[in-house]
Design a protein around this motif. Structure first.
Motif, mmCIF file in Angstrom:
data_model
loop_
_atom_site.group_PDB
_atom_site.id
_atom_site.type_symbol
_atom_site.label_atom_id
_atom_site.label_comp_id
_atom_site.label_asym_id
_atom_site.label_seq_id
_atom_site.Cartn_x
_atom_site.Cartn_y
_atom_site.Cartn_z
ATOM 1 N N GLU A 153 -44.905 1.583 -5.326
ATOM 2 C CA GLU A 153 -45.266 2.349 -4.132
ATOM 3 C C GLU A 153 -44.566 1.780 -2.909
ATOM 4 O O GLU A 153 -44.297 0.569 -2.838
ATOM 5 C CB GLU A 153 -46.782 2.384 -3.927
ATOM 6 N N TYR A 167 -49.073 8.280 4.090
ATOM 7 C CA TYR A 167 -49.731 9.305 4.911
ATOM 8 C C TYR A 167 -48.719 10.054 5.773
ATOM 9 O O TYR A 167 -49.007 11.120 6.288
ATOM 10 C CB TYR A 167 -50.772 8.640 5.812
ATOM 11 N N ASP A 179 -60.661 0.685 -0.360
ATOM 12 C CA ASP A 179 -59.304 1.129 -0.700
ATOM 13 C C ASP A 179 -59.470 2.394 -1.540
ATOM 14 O O ASP A 179 -60.177 2.398 -2.543
ATOM 15 C CB ASP A 179 -58.559 0.056 -1.484
ATOM 16 N N GLY A 180 -58.803 3.469 -1.095
ATOM 17 C CA GLY A 180 -59.032 4.770 -1.716
ATOM 18 C C GLY A 180 -60.019 5.567 -0.890
ATOM 19 O O GLY A 180 -60.882 6.267 -1.430
HETATM 20 C C1 LIP Z 1 -54.496 3.983 0.009
HETATM 21 C C2 LIP Z 1 -53.645 3.168 -0.932
HETATM 22 C C3 LIP Z 1 -52.906 4.076 -1.928
HETATM 23 C C4 LIP Z 1 -52.020 5.021 -1.173
HETATM 24 C C5 LIP Z 1 -52.893 5.885 -0.290
HETATM 25 C C6 LIP Z 1 -53.678 5.016 0.718
HETATM 26 P P1 LIP Z 1 -56.404 3.503 1.804
HETATM 27 O O1 LIP Z 1 -55.108 3.091 0.918
HETATM 28 O O2 LIP Z 1 -54.466 2.277 -1.632
HETATM 29 O O3 LIP Z 1 -52.126 3.342 -2.832
HETATM 30 O O4 LIP Z 1 -51.276 5.803 -2.062
HETATM 31 O O5 LIP Z 1 -52.080 6.801 0.400
HETATM 32 O O6 LIP Z 1 -52.771 4.364 1.572
HETATM 33 O O7 LIP Z 1 -55.840 4.222 2.995
HETATM 34 O O8 LIP Z 1 -57.273 4.356 0.989
HETATM 35 O O9 LIP Z 1 -57.047 2.189 2.191
#
Ligand code: LIP
Length: 255
Positions: A218, A173, A101-102
């Motif tokens: 979010e 995104y 994640d991230g």
């Molecule tokens: C991310 C999320 C984050 C969001 C990013 C992205 P990923 O997940 O954890 O909160 O703002 O745009 O979606 O795509 O890194 O697994």
């Protein structure tokens, strides 16, 4: 998700065993990704829902590693992961995996990324862990058993003042939705202490649990982004709501 009776898992040993497995899987998978990352000056990336929605071989390898471990150790359990196909359960338990994640932070070499692993029984999150290898932080929780960072108890902020609140958020995104999110955060900014945007929902929820931010919201999240972090933040004393409760994607969360 209401915290309901854990049924056959009311036994703390089972719940704590699941927490230990979440920690083991998250730490092992994220550590492998971190080791691989430092050996690559340039990463090969692919895109998913948009030009900026990245995925790497390390995302897929980390999820495959966790899937293989679960199919061996908990073959009756289901799996929902960001990068792979859903696996149904015959045990009533489902594992929810965000291998990295991230991902954007991972690709750009920024520290706020980690592996998030949770296990649910229906709409109840039983246990979860988030490991951020660059920060050397492992967050975990079990339902009714509290939350911790590297073994130390987590207590969330109890601040109720919007004016002095440090608020985390994130952006989708999709460029049209980002435009709306930008307009919203522009309205919020003069009303709060400040805004933080880490790039990882899992880390943002862990920061709520640790009292490093007072709130997080979010739109457009996926269940794998938040499942472990929701339990960790709730068990640290935070109020966390998200909707739709049984959705997999396009989730709105406030903590
Ligand atoms: C991310 C999320 C984050 C969001 C990013 C992205 P990923 O997940 O954890 O909160 O703002 O745009 O979606 O795509 O890194 O697994």
């Amino acid at each position: 998700m209401p915290q309901t009776d854990l049924g056959g898992l009311s036994n703390s040993a089972n719940v704590n065993d699941l927490r230990s497995l979440c920690i083991d899987l998250a730490v092992s998978a994220a550590s492998k990704a971190a080791e691989g990352r430092v050996q690559r000056a340039q990463l090969e990336t692919e895109t998913k829902s948009s030009l900026t929605d990245l995925v790497t071989e390390f995302d897929r390898a980390a999820e495959n590693f966790i899937r293989e471990r679960l199919s061996s150790q908990r073959p009756q359990d289901g799996i929902v992961g960001e990068e792979g196909l859903d696996v149904p359960n015959t045990s009533g338990l489902t594992w929810i995996i965000d291998p990295i994640d991230g991902t954007t932070n991972f690709v750009f070499g920024l520290p706020a990324w980690g592996c998030s692993v949770a296990v649910t029984q229906g709409n109840t999150i039983l246990a979860g862990a988030v490991h951020l290898p660059v920060l050397r932080e492992t967050y975990s929780a079990a339902s009714g058993r509290g939350a911790s960072i590297n073994g130390t108890e987590l207590i969330s902020s109890q601040s109720t003042s919007l004016q002095t609140a440090l608020v985390a958020t994130g952006f989708a995104y999709n460029s049209q939705r980002r435009s709306q999110q930008g307009a919203l955060v522009a309205k919020l900014l003069p009303q709060v202490r400040d805004i933080r945007r880490s790039g990882s929902a899992a880390y943002d929820l862990c920061c709520v649990a640790a009292g490093r931010v007072d709130a997080y919201y979010e739109h457009g999240l996926s269940i794998w982004d938040i499942a472990a972090g929701v339990l960790i933040a709730r068990e640290a004393g935070a109020t966390v709501e998200f909707t739709p409760e049984s959705a997999v994607t396009d989730i709105t969360l406030v903590a």
